[in-house]
Design a protein around this motif. Structure first.
Motif, PDB file in Angstrom:
ATOM      1  N   UNK A 149       3.212  -5.974   9.681  1.00 42.83           N
ATOM      2  CA  UNK A 149       2.772  -7.440   9.715  1.00 42.83           C
ATOM      3  C   UNK A 149       1.320  -7.406  10.477  1.00 42.83           C
ATOM      4  N   UNK A 150       0.153  -8.070   9.509  1.00 47.07           N
ATOM      5  CA  UNK A 150      -1.204  -7.925  10.061  1.00 47.07           C
ATOM      6  C   UNK A 150      -1.212  -9.306  11.027  1.00 47.07           C
ATOM      7  N   UNK A 151      -2.050  -8.826  12.054  1.00 49.95           N
ATOM      8  CA  UNK A 151      -2.326 -10.043  12.908  1.00 49.95           C
ATOM      9  C   UNK A 151      -1.316 -10.725  13.232  1.00 49.95           C
ATOM     10  N   UNK A 152      -0.239 -10.513  13.975  1.00 54.38           N
ATOM     11  CA  UNK A 152       0.830 -11.161  14.138  1.00 54.38           C
ATOM     12  C   UNK A 152       0.668 -12.572  14.929  1.00 54.38           C
ATOM     13  N   UNK A 153      -0.438 -12.677  15.672  1.00 55.67           N
ATOM     14  CA  UNK A 153      -0.671 -13.793  16.271  1.00 55.67           C
ATOM     15  C   UNK A 153      -1.264 -15.212  15.521  1.00 55.67           C
ATOM     16  N   UNK A 154      -1.729 -14.727  14.239  1.00 51.76           N
ATOM     17  CA  UNK A 154      -2.331 -15.801  13.609  1.00 51.76           C
ATOM     18  C   UNK A 154      -1.873 -15.938  11.950  1.00 51.76           C
ATOM     19  N   UNK A 155      -1.238 -14.745  11.797  1.00 58.07           N
ATOM     20  CA  UNK A 155      -1.093 -14.680  10.214  1.00 58.07           C
ATOM     21  C   UNK A 155       0.207 -14.116   9.686  1.00 58.07           C
ATOM     22  N   UNK A 156       1.219 -14.902   9.189  1.00 59.85           N
ATOM     23  CA  UNK A 156       2.458 -14.729   8.629  1.00 59.85           C
ATOM     24  C   UNK A 156       2.334 -13.956   7.051  1.00 59.85           C
ATOM     25  N   UNK A 157       2.308 -12.587   7.037  1.00 59.49           N
ATOM     26  CA  UNK A 157       2.030 -11.944   5.626  1.00 59.49           C
ATOM     27  C   UNK A 157       2.605 -10.576   5.593  1.00 59.49           C
ATOM     28  N   UNK A 158       4.015 -10.388   5.705  1.00 60.02           N
ATOM     29  CA  UNK A 158       4.699  -9.137   5.638  1.00 60.02           C
ATOM     30  C   UNK A 158       3.972  -8.388   4.226  1.00 60.02           C
ATOM     31  N   UNK A 159       3.809  -6.964   4.730  1.00 56.44           N
ATOM     32  CA  UNK A 159       3.461  -6.014   3.494  1.00 56.44           C
ATOM     33  C   UNK A 159       4.513  -5.182   3.390  1.00 56.44           C
ATOM     34  N   UNK A 160       5.322  -4.930   2.398  1.00 58.38           N
ATOM     35  CA  UNK A 160       6.147  -4.284   2.210  1.00 58.38           C
ATOM     36  C   UNK A 160       5.720  -2.875   1.744  1.00 58.38           C
ATOM     37  N   UNK A 161       5.975  -1.586   2.268  1.00 55.86           N
ATOM     38  CA  UNK A 161       5.161  -0.422   2.379  1.00 55.86           C
ATOM     39  C   UNK A 161       6.307   0.846   1.216  1.00 55.86           C
ATOM     40  N   UNK A 162       5.513   1.406   0.422  1.00 57.21           N
ATOM     41  CA  UNK A 162       6.190   2.280  -0.691  1.00 57.21           C
ATOM     42  C   UNK A 162       5.323   3.624  -0.893  1.00 57.21           C
ATOM     43  N   UNK A 163       6.108   4.684  -0.840  1.00 59.42           N
ATOM     44  CA  UNK A 163       5.579   5.856  -1.250  1.00 59.42           C
ATOM     45  C   UNK A 163       6.070   6.252  -2.545  1.00 59.42           C
ATOM     46  N   UNK A 164       5.021   6.503  -3.493  1.00 64.26           N
ATOM     47  CA  UNK A 164       5.446   6.826  -4.865  1.00 64.26           C
ATOM     48  C   UNK A 164       5.173   8.083  -5.123  1.00 64.26           C
ATOM     49  N   UNK A 165       6.219   8.700  -5.731  1.00 61.29           N
ATOM     50  CA  UNK A 165       6.274  10.307  -6.477  1.00 61.29           C
ATOM     51  C   UNK A 165       6.705  10.304  -7.646  1.00 61.29           C
ATOM     52  N   UNK A 166       6.768  11.334  -8.275  1.00 60.65           N
ATOM     53  CA  UNK A 166       7.020  11.725  -9.568  1.00 60.65           C
ATOM     54  C   UNK A 166       6.058  10.984 -10.445  1.00 60.65           C
ATOM     55  N   UNK A 167       4.813  11.136 -10.326  1.00 58.22           N
ATOM     56  CA  UNK A 167       3.733  10.399 -11.240  1.00 58.22           C
ATOM     57  C   UNK A 167       3.418  10.867 -12.486  1.00 58.22           C
ATOM     58  N   UNK A 168       3.331   9.497 -13.146  1.00 61.35           N
ATOM     59  CA  UNK A 168       2.741   9.989 -14.680  1.00 61.35           C
ATOM     60  C   UNK A 168       1.475   8.970 -14.728  1.00 61.35           C
ATOM     61  N   UNK A 169       0.111   9.590 -15.270  1.00 63.26           N
ATOM     62  CA  UNK A 169      -1.170   9.017 -15.240  1.00 63.26           C
ATOM     63  C   UNK A 169      -1.319   8.289 -16.658  1.00 63.26           C
ATOM     64  N   UNK A 170      -1.785   7.195 -16.540  1.00 64.91           N
ATOM     65  CA  UNK A 170      -2.167   6.482 -17.803  1.00 64.91           C
ATOM     66  C   UNK A 170      -3.502   5.661 -17.560  1.00 64.91           C
ATOM     67  N   UNK A 171      -3.479   4.505 -18.312  1.00 68.99           N
ATOM     68  CA  UNK A 171      -4.675   3.549 -18.324  1.00 68.99           C
ATOM     69  C   UNK A 171      -4.280   2.610 -17.385  1.00 68.99           C
ATOM     70  N   UNK A 172      -5.348   2.183 -16.572  1.00 66.49           N
ATOM     71  CA  UNK A 172      -5.191   1.062 -15.469  1.00 66.49           C
ATOM     72  C   UNK A 172      -5.225  -0.400 -16.171  1.00 66.49           C
TER      73      UNK A 172
END
Length: 183
Positions: free
Chosen positions: A113-136
């Motif tokens: 949670x960023x700046x818990x005194x003023x902002x309600x905006x949870x960010x869910x964290x993920x680690x990505x593995x087993x990568x395949x690369x392509x176009x953005x």
């Protein structure tokens, strides 16, 4: 009598501004000490932050000009969760859009949670593995470049203050600790 919010009493709430990603509220409150007051806060759409790490322990981040802080920022991939979208689906979408990467495994590493005194905006964290690369599939307003670093270098940069984005720092350090436990 108003509605309780922890030790505060909310006597009224007014939406002052609305944008597709952000709402700003001003609440008429009674403070925990009994004094009347006003409390302003922002509610930002919940989001995801994703760190892709390959089999050689390289981390894939992005560098992007961030309007609010007026400078380039090195960060993990991230963005808002769309209406009706699961967190993991948002993580996969953002990873593909910003880096062109698909991951066979996404490991949740908690929430920040960023700046818990003023902002309600949870960010869910993920680690990505087993990568395949392509176009953005970047959006029109995004001018993003890929930053490829050894995970340990990314952690060093997070600890030194070179990487300042809060969710990125937290995710990089959690990923490093998680992966060191796998060895």
């Amino acid at each position: 009598m108003g509605k309780k919010r922890g030790p505060w009493t909310v006597e009224g709430s007014e939406l002052k501004y609305r944008h597709e990603l952000l709402e700003v509220y001003e609440d008429k409150v009674v403070r925990p000490n009994g004094e009347p007051g006003v409390y302003a806060f922002a509610r930002v759409k919940p989001g995801v932050a994703v760190l892709a790490v390959d089999d050689e322990n390289f981390a894939y981040l992005v560098s992007e000009f961030r309007y609010a802080v007026g400078r380039e920022s090195v960060e993990v991939v991230g963005g808002a969760i769309d209406e009706g979208e699961a967190e993991v689906e948002a993580a996969r979408r953002e990873l593909k859009e910003e880096l062109g990467i698909e991951a066979s495994e996404l490991t949740p590493l908690g929430t920040v949670d960023p700046i818990t005194s003023m902002i309600d905006s949870p960010s869910h964290l993920f680690l990505a593995r087993g990568l395949t690369f392509g176009e953005t599939e970047r959006e029109g307003g995004e001018t993003i470049s890929t930053v490829k670093l050894k995970l340990e270098e990314a952690a060093r940069r997070a600890l030194s203050g070179d990487i300042t984005h809060g969710a990125s720092c937290t995710l990089i350090l959690r990923a490093r600790d998680f992966l060191s436990g796998e060895s």
